[in-house]
Design a protein around this motif. Structure first.
Motif, mmCIF file in Angstrom:
data_model
loop_
_atom_site.group_PDB
_atom_site.id
_atom_site.type_symbol
_atom_site.label_atom_id
_atom_site.label_comp_id
_atom_site.label_asym_id
_atom_site.label_seq_id
_atom_site.Cartn_x
_atom_site.Cartn_y
_atom_site.Cartn_z
ATOM 1 N N ASP A 55 0.839 -1.195 0.000
ATOM 2 C CA ASP A 55 0.000 0.000 0.000
ATOM 3 C C ASP A 55 0.870 1.240 0.000
ATOM 4 O O ASP A 55 2.066 1.158 -0.315
ATOM 5 C CB ASP A 55 -1.020 0.001 1.151
ATOM 6 C CG ASP A 55 -0.397 -0.108 2.531
ATOM 7 O OD1 ASP A 55 0.757 0.340 2.723
ATOM 8 O OD2 ASP A 55 -1.061 -0.636 3.438
ATOM 9 N N GLN A 56 0.290 2.383 0.355
ATOM 10 C CA GLN A 56 1.002 3.660 0.294
ATOM 11 C C GLN A 56 2.289 3.668 1.108
ATOM 12 O O GLN A 56 3.224 4.400 0.792
ATOM 13 C CB GLN A 56 0.076 4.811 0.725
ATOM 14 C CG GLN A 56 -0.455 4.744 2.124
ATOM 15 C CD GLN A 56 -1.706 3.871 2.300
ATOM 16 O OE1 GLN A 56 -2.099 3.131 1.396
ATOM 17 N NE2 GLN A 56 -2.304 3.938 3.468
ATOM 18 N N THR A 78 -2.696 -0.492 -4.246
ATOM 19 C CA THR A 78 -2.787 -1.318 -3.046
ATOM 20 C C THR A 78 -3.114 -2.729 -3.493
ATOM 21 O O THR A 78 -3.975 -2.931 -4.352
ATOM 22 C CB THR A 78 -3.884 -0.801 -2.092
ATOM 23 O OG1 THR A 78 -3.513 0.489 -1.628
ATOM 24 C CG2 THR A 78 -4.055 -1.728 -0.898
ATOM 25 N N PRO A 88 -6.410 4.602 -6.785
ATOM 26 C CA PRO A 88 -5.238 4.696 -5.921
ATOM 27 C C PRO A 88 -5.449 3.872 -4.643
ATOM 28 O O PRO A 88 -6.297 2.986 -4.624
ATOM 29 C CB PRO A 88 -5.143 6.199 -5.633
ATOM 30 C CG PRO A 88 -6.548 6.699 -5.763
ATOM 31 C CD PRO A 88 -7.207 5.825 -6.798
ATOM 32 N N HIS A 89 -4.743 4.202 -3.615
ATOM 33 C CA HIS A 89 -4.787 3.447 -2.363
ATOM 34 C C HIS A 89 -6.136 3.625 -1.667
ATOM 35 O O HIS A 89 -6.542 4.743 -1.368
ATOM 36 C CB HIS A 89 -3.656 3.895 -1.434
ATOM 37 C CG HIS A 89 -2.311 3.751 -2.056
ATOM 38 N ND1 HIS A 89 -1.760 2.529 -2.365
ATOM 39 C CD2 HIS A 89 -1.423 4.685 -2.465
ATOM 40 C CE1 HIS A 89 -0.571 2.712 -2.925
ATOM 41 N NE2 HIS A 89 -0.352 4.010 -2.996
ATOM 42 N N GLU A 131 -6.440 5.579 1.796
ATOM 43 C CA GLU A 131 -6.363 7.039 1.736
ATOM 44 C C GLU A 131 -7.689 7.655 1.310
ATOM 45 O O GLU A 131 -7.971 8.800 1.627
ATOM 46 C CB GLU A 131 -5.248 7.475 0.789
ATOM 47 C CG GLU A 131 -3.875 7.110 1.295
ATOM 48 C CD GLU A 131 -2.756 7.518 0.350
ATOM 49 O OE1 GLU A 131 -1.610 7.541 0.809
ATOM 50 O OE2 GLU A 131 -3.014 7.811 -0.833
#
Length: 121
Positions: free
Chosen positions: A30-31, A38, A109-110, A113
């Motif tokens: 992940d981030q 992720t 994206p992740h 977040e």
């Protein structure tokens, strides 16, 4: 980040954020690892259901068992070796069947977040 291999036994699974069902997830990448996506695992106990607003593009690969994903477009059911794509902005209900399910996922994206329940932590 270097090339790595993961197994579900390498991951600590936690209850899906904001849910009461017996559905657990754990990130392998992940981030915190600096990559753009992720990657993780999900475990669904038998006959569980969760409602989610998909806040990232989400790809779920069914490894064991069966899941049904219902959205405004209808319901898809997937079993071992099948992939379900849930685009950002979808509202879905994910339901496991009598045997439960083990899945792998990739999000961009992740998801941590972007997910409202994880922002409260």
């Amino acid at each position: 980040m270097t090339v790595r291999k993961f197994a579900v036994t390498d991951i600590q699974l936690e209850r899906t954020p904001g849910q009461q069902a017996d559905v657990f997830v754990g990130n392998a990448v992940d981030q915190r690892h600096g990559g753009p996506v992720t990657i993780g695992y999900g475990r669904y106990a038998p006959d569980q259901s969760i409602d989610e607003q998909i806040v990232v593009d989400d790809v779920m690969v069914v490894l064991e068992g069966w899941v049904s994903v219902t959205s405004g477009a209808g319901t898809v059911t997937a079993g071992p070796g099948e992939i379900v794509y849930m685009p950002k902005g979808s509202t879905v209900t994910i339901r496991s069947h009598a045997q439960g399910a083990l899945t792998a996922y990739v999000t961009h994206p992740h998801w941590q977040e972007a997910h409202p329940a994880t922002k409260q932590r």
